[in-house]
Design a protein around this motif. Sequence first.
Motif, PDB file in Angstrom:
ATOM      1  N   THR A 252     -28.544  25.162 -30.638  1.00 54.90           N
ATOM      2  CA  THR A 252     -27.455  26.135 -30.531  1.00 54.90           C
ATOM      3  C   THR A 252     -26.243  25.522 -29.834  1.00 54.90           C
ATOM      4  OG1 THR A 252     -28.997  28.003 -30.469  1.00 54.90           O
ATOM      5  CG2 THR A 252     -26.807  28.381 -29.576  1.00 54.90           C
ATOM      6  N   MET A 253     -26.479  24.806 -28.740  1.00 56.47           N
ATOM      7  CA  MET A 253     -25.370  24.202 -28.006  1.00 56.47           C
ATOM      8  C   MET A 253     -24.661  23.142 -28.841  1.00 56.47           C
ATOM      9  SD  MET A 253     -25.329  22.070 -24.431  1.00 56.47           S
ATOM     10  CE  MET A 253     -25.797  20.576 -25.284  1.00 56.47           C
ATOM     11  N   ALA A 254     -25.432  22.284 -29.511  1.00 56.45           N
ATOM     12  CA  ALA A 254     -24.828  21.206 -30.296  1.00 56.45           C
ATOM     13  C   ALA A 254     -24.010  21.751 -31.460  1.00 56.45           C
ATOM     14  CB  ALA A 254     -25.922  20.281 -30.816  1.00 56.45           C
ATOM     15  N   LEU A 255     -24.527  22.764 -32.145  1.00 56.26           N
ATOM     16  CA  LEU A 255     -23.792  23.344 -33.262  1.00 56.26           C
ATOM     17  C   LEU A 255     -22.521  24.046 -32.784  1.00 56.26           C
ATOM     18  CD1 LEU A 255     -26.649  24.804 -35.513  1.00 56.26           C
ATOM     19  CD2 LEU A 255     -25.478  22.608 -35.687  1.00 56.26           C
ATOM     20  N   ALA A 256     -22.601  24.720 -31.642  1.00 51.59           N
ATOM     21  CA  ALA A 256     -21.416  25.382 -31.101  1.00 51.59           C
ATOM     22  C   ALA A 256     -20.341  24.363 -30.748  1.00 51.59           C
ATOM     23  CB  ALA A 256     -21.797  26.213 -29.872  1.00 51.59           C
TER      24      ALA A 256
END
Length: 523
Positions: A384-388
């Motif tokens: 989630t963090m990387a995609l955001a």
Amino acid sequence: MGISNETSVQAISLFVGLLYICILLDHLLKNNRWISKTTLILLMGSVAGALILLLTQGRTALVFKFDEQLFFNYVLPPIIFNAGFEVRKKQFFRNFSTITLYGAIGTLISFGVISSGAYLLFKPLDVGSLDARDYFALGAIFAATDSVSTLQVLNQEDTPLVYSLVFGESVVNDAMSLVLFHVIQRFDYIPLGADNVVLLFTQECLYLSVFSILLGVFIALLCAYTTKKMSFGGNSPLHEISAMILMAYLSYMLAELFNLSGILSVFFCGMSMSHYTSYNVTEISRTTTKHMFATMSDIAEKFIFLYVGMDALDVQRWEVVLHRVGTSLAVSSSLLILVLLGRAMSIFPLSYLVNLTKRDPDEKIELKRQVIIWWAGLMRGSVTMALAYSQFTKIAHTHEHGGAIMITSTISVIYFSTVVFGTLTKPLLRLLVPSSTITTNIRVCSESSSPKSTTVPLLWNLRDSDAYMAHNIATKSTLSMLITKPTKTVHYYWRRFDRAYMRPFFRASEPTPDDFEDIYQAL
């Protein structure tokens, strides 16, 4: 990283030291039943960020800036490969229909709920210049559950069925979320309400999924064939280990090169390597690679959550958000509610459909376990963090409030879900499934010899995979139920094909523990 060489060395040294402290704390608190390892590392990162903030007189809380390419190319592959390498293939494919239903269809449901909900809720909030692709991307970003946090919270000995389903679903979920995100990035513009959007999404998802899996399996089979024909034997364990590591990484990078899904490719490469290549190398190489992959995965996981904890105190981004505190809180709260709602709308209806197909009451997923599966999948983490960052980092670093709000809201959701949901999972588990019930269920399931039982843990024990097989055979007291309850599933036909054609061609000829188990099941 954009800093001098001396500063870079200092930053790396500091981060390595923090990782070492995390390992020590993880070891000291490994038997703690109330705080998960992920929560501990997050808090450790926040404490370190606060100290750096004080030392730099409020200028920054980070030792370096996040680079999504660094994450996707170097940090994520070891985590996903190790998940595939250690997964119990038999239980994964025996529960494949349920896992796929949760991981693929459930992710699509969450994706739709979060995307549409974000579009309806964010419009009145004026969060910035978000277009249709940003809203679709939000659905893919927050539909991704965190398998790392789930594994660290659940205990496969207490709830083997729940552990198996949650872990298998989370792996497929991560892959599906990345495929969706990858598909969204392919479109320069997505008009809301277009008639062909669903068709385009379906075609692209099928294309990426099928060819990514085929590429990963092909690389693993190529590695298995070469290690078998080269006959490294006991003379070159270094060459065996090097071949497995390089081919594993090659499967990920080739998928990215061909614009496929690297996470799907490397996951199925790991599964195939553990099934074929591991039996063509010496015992020393097999043990070394198993622990090496697990070690690399563990360090990568700690790296991710340590950085998230430090990034939660990024001053530059919070300076932008502080001017719109109410909007930021509304966005974070809305995303959290949509995550809860999307997860509920995917788990409970799909569990009802799964139960309709199960005749054996022991294989049905009762309501209490559905609640546990729903709750355990609420945590969000590294993917989630990387995609955001990949979607919003460009406008976030130019101090536009829209990108800054989305990044800080993402970190807030990750932090809250990991600390709160992760910490409360254990008490919830003990409330819904008392210890006496767990013990009874495990005893009954171990005595059952039905080959389609879904209550066996999904992962091999790292320390002694052969011991599990011996225990599994010993607990089956009779063969009567194997005769009275024959099953011919997809897994059954695959094993026949595997024994007849695949293993003779890609695996060494000497008997393995898996072969002994096949003989037992044939009897």
